[in-house]
Design a protein around this motif. Structure first.
Motif, PDB file in Angstrom:
ATOM      1  N   VAL A 275      25.376 -13.498  12.154  1.00 33.87           N
ATOM      2  CA  VAL A 275      24.833 -12.173  11.826  1.00 33.87           C
ATOM      3  C   VAL A 275      25.163 -11.191  12.946  1.00 33.87           C
ATOM      4  N   GLU A 276      25.736 -10.065  12.558  1.00 33.11           N
ATOM      5  CA  GLU A 276      26.093  -9.021  13.542  1.00 33.11           C
ATOM      6  C   GLU A 276      24.805  -8.427  14.120  1.00 33.11           C
ATOM      7  N   PRO A 277      24.795  -8.117  15.420  1.00 33.52           N
ATOM      8  CA  PRO A 277      23.561  -7.563  16.016  1.00 33.52           C
ATOM      9  C   PRO A 277      23.044  -6.330  15.272  1.00 33.52           C
ATOM     10  N   HIS A 278      23.955  -5.461  14.773  1.00 33.59           N
ATOM     11  CA  HIS A 278      23.455  -4.248  14.113  1.00 33.59           C
ATOM     12  C   HIS A 278      23.024  -4.530  12.665  1.00 33.59           C
ATOM     13  N   HIS A 279      23.052  -5.789  12.258  1.00 34.05           N
ATOM     14  CA  HIS A 279      22.534  -6.157  10.937  1.00 34.05           C
ATOM     15  C   HIS A 279      21.185  -6.859  11.051  1.00 34.05           C
ATOM     16  N   ILE A 280      20.528  -6.680  12.181  1.00 37.44           N
ATOM     17  CA  ILE A 280      19.211  -7.313  12.398  1.00 37.44           C
ATOM     18  C   ILE A 280      18.220  -6.232  12.797  1.00 37.44           C
ATOM     19  N   VAL A 281      17.045  -6.245  12.173  1.00 37.11           N
ATOM     20  CA  VAL A 281      15.967  -5.335  12.577  1.00 37.11           C
ATOM     21  C   VAL A 281      14.736  -6.176  12.874  1.00 37.11           C
ATOM     22  N   ARG A 282      14.184  -6.002  14.066  1.00 35.29           N
ATOM     23  CA  ARG A 282      12.978  -6.747  14.432  1.00 35.29           C
ATOM     24  C   ARG A 282      11.847  -5.766  14.697  1.00 35.29           C
ATOM     25  N   GLY A 283      10.634  -6.164  14.347  1.00 37.41           N
ATOM     26  CA  GLY A 283       9.499  -5.266  14.543  1.00 37.41           C
ATOM     27  C   GLY A 283       8.243  -6.002  14.968  1.00 37.41           C
ATOM     28  N   GLN A 284       7.292  -5.206  15.457  1.00 34.78           N
ATOM     29  CA  GLN A 284       5.951  -5.709  15.791  1.00 34.78           C
ATOM     30  C   GLN A 284       4.936  -4.748  15.177  1.00 34.78           C
ATOM     31  N   TYR A 285       3.898  -5.292  14.555  1.00 31.26           N
ATOM     32  CA  TYR A 285       2.947  -4.392  13.891  1.00 31.26           C
ATOM     33  C   TYR A 285       1.997  -3.721  14.885  1.00 31.26           C
ATOM     34  N   ASP A 286       1.638  -2.490  14.522  1.00 30.60           N
ATOM     35  CA  ASP A 286       0.716  -1.700  15.338  1.00 30.60           C
ATOM     36  C   ASP A 286      -0.741  -2.056  15.005  1.00 30.60           C
ATOM     37  N   ALA A 287      -1.632  -1.558  15.858  1.00 33.33           N
ATOM     38  CA  ALA A 287      -3.067  -1.726  15.595  1.00 33.33           C
ATOM     39  C   ALA A 287      -3.516  -0.739  14.513  1.00 33.33           C
ATOM     40  N   THR A 288      -4.623  -1.037  13.880  1.00 26.63           N
ATOM     41  CA  THR A 288      -5.306  -0.035  13.058  1.00 26.63           C
ATOM     42  C   THR A 288      -6.676   0.181  13.705  1.00 26.63           C
ATOM     43  N   SER A 289      -7.496   1.040  13.103  1.00 25.14           N
ATOM     44  CA  SER A 289      -8.793   1.302  13.739  1.00 25.14           C
ATOM     45  C   SER A 289      -9.645   0.036  13.800  1.00 25.14           C
TER      46      SER A 289
END
Ligand code: NAD
Length: 484
Positions: A275-289
């Motif tokens: 997999v090409e590096p620009h074909h990967i998206v990584r994330g982390q979820y934010d807090a809510t109240s």
């Protein structure tokens, strides 16, 4: 429609880690439901073995509470639970020492199938496997069941495989990926290989692309420490999504037999492009109240582990050359939904003109919730006037179409445990499959580690990072919505 239940002969099942979360939520309730259905019969013995200080009576109380909590709503005759509990025994045992092993050996009977379910962390696989062997508990009918995570990378997976291979033949090892036990997953094979309708279109000539989404609304919960060492790539992509991709992409096996199916899946994994590096998206979820963000939830303020990943890959073979596979999975997303969308190409020419509307055919295979299959087809918008086209779903919900009234299809664990007892490995991963999946995964992880990449934050209960939309838009495509 009531499904046919074929009882299995009485068996002995030892559940190491029988007091743990998985055993209480899934394994014991699944056995109970199979007992209710008449598939598990009297004479069967389920021996829970764990460190917890309990006796058989105490364990039966634990099991009864679990069944009430996790099998609620299942229709069972009065008195069934009490009869089922009589099949349970408990042995206090230390997996890494000798305590309890003789007592366990005394309970196991000679004349039947015996299965050992290792519902414990992988560090206990080696000591348990060695003791099962040294206490003379392995015979030709012995099976061993192991849970994910099956390794952390290729090296550790090879080490686990080697450990198990010291004591058991590959035909005795059942590596569970519970996604493979889902009704829809097997239906995927039935739809593909039981009909002439789809298979001629199932290739790069007619399929524009394939999307696989496994979305959860929950966060890491109490598994924060484990999860932060794994991340979405190891926890979900390397196993569950990879297995789904295999079933979608594989060639028809000559027979519906364990090694024939698994040989074809292995070929798919080995045909996956890096997999090409620009074909990967990584994330982390934010807090809510009222709920913590990822880093707070795992107790690691600078964690760079992903709770979301989306990527694009290709299966480089004749069938799929040029058809991208887009895979995404994440926690704290807008809905709990696992679905595979096979998006077909547009009709080569519209006789109705460019403004008539209509959309590409899509076959949606829903794994959860509401397992079923939907075919999106183009029809004429009803009513008078010109020829305007609309996209309508031809929908089949398995629960509505096939389930006994008011009941869901059997849980994946019910099917998989019964397959273990029947000795059918088709829905279990073979050692070489697991290793091939890690061989594909490792360079991807090493790549983002070497580049020092940090996951993008995303809003909790959203569809994930914006960049994942860009991954598709660059190719003039869109993700299908994540719907409950
Ligand atoms: P858990 O921590 O809730 O339970 C662990 C069990 O192992 C307990 O019964 C404990 O008594 C027993 N145990 C621990 N050390 C022992 C020892 N030395 N000797 C004997 N018994 C010992 O874990 P869990 O959540 O039930 O998970 C079990 C395995 O299944 C893990 O490998 C986990 O990754 C995997 N798994 C769990 C889930 C889930 O939903 N819980 C899902 C998929 C895979």
């Amino acid at each position: 429609m009531v499904s046919r239940v074929i009882p299995v002969d009485p068996f002995d099942l030892v559940v190491f880690g029988g007091t743990g979360d998985l055993a209480r939520r899934k394994i014991i309730p699944a056995l109970f439901r199979r007992y209710c259905s008449g598939q598990v019969v009297e004479g069967t013995q389920v021996i829970a073995a764990a460190r917890t200080d309990l006796d058989t009576e105490g364990y039966r109380n634990v099991a009864a509470a679990s069944i009430r909590e996790f099998s609620a709503g299942r229709a069972c005759e009065d008195g069934t639970l009490e009869r089922f509990l009589q099949m349970l025994a408990y042995v206090k045992l230390d997996a890494t020492g000798e305590e309890g092993w003789s007592a366990l050996a005394d309970l196991i009977r000679q004349d039947r199938t015996r299965a050992f379910y290792l519902s414990v962390g992988p560090s206990l696989f080696a000591p348990i496997a060695a003791r099962i062997r040294s206490h003379g508990l392995v015979n030709a009918g012995t099976r061993i069941v192991v849970e994910k995570p099956f390794g952390h990378d290729l090296e550790s997976a090879k080490a686990l495989n080697a450990t198990l291979a010291e004591h058991f033949h590959e035909t005795q090892i059942y590596r569970i990926d519970h996604y493979l036990g889902k009704e829809t997953v097997q239906n995927l094979m039935a739809v593909r290989f039981g009909n002439v309708l789809f298979e001629p279109l199932w290739n790069a000539q007619f399929v524009d692309h394939i999307q696989i989404t496994v979305a959860e609304t929950v966060g890491v919960g109490l598994r924060g420490e484990y999860y932060d060492r794994a991340g979405a790539m190891r926890d979900m992509m390397q196993n569950h999504l990879m297995q789904l991709l295999c079933l979608i992409a594989m060639e028809p096996p000559a027979r519906f037999e364990p090694d024939a199916v698994r040989d074809e899946k292995l070929k798919v994994i080995r045909a996956l492009d890096a997999v090409e590096p620009h074909h990967i998206v990584r994330g982390q979820y934010d807090a809510t109240s009222d709920s913590p963000g990822y880093r707070e939830a795992v107790g690691h303020p600078r964690s760079t582990t992903e709770s979301y990943i989306a990527l694009k890959t290709h299966v480089s073979n004749w069938r799929w050359s040029g058809t991208p596979f887009y895979l995404r999975t994440g926690k704290r997303l807008v809905a709990r939904s696992s679905v595979i969308n096979v998006v077909f190409k547009d009709a080569p020419h519209s006789i109705f003109g460019a403004d008539a509307g209509g959309a590409a055919n899509i076959l949606s295979i829903r794994l959860q919730p509401n397992e079923g299959i939907t075919m999106h087809v183009t029809i004429k918008e009803p009513g008078q006037g010109g020829m305007r086209l609309i996209d309508v779903p031809l929908d089949m919900s398995f629960a509505e179409a096939l389930g006994p009234e008011g009941q869901d299809p059997p849980d994946a664990y019910e099917r998989l445990i019964m397959d273990v007892i029947r000795g059918n490995q088709t829905l279990f991963m073979r050692g070489d499959e697991v290793e091939a999946a890690w061989a594909w995964t490792d360079p991807i992880i090493r790549g983002w580690q070497a580049r020092g990449e940090v996951p993008k934050p995303y809003e909790a209960l959203s569809k994930g990072p914006i960049d994942a939309d860009q991954l598709m838009r660059r190719d003039k495509r869109e993700w299908r919505g994540i719907k409950p």
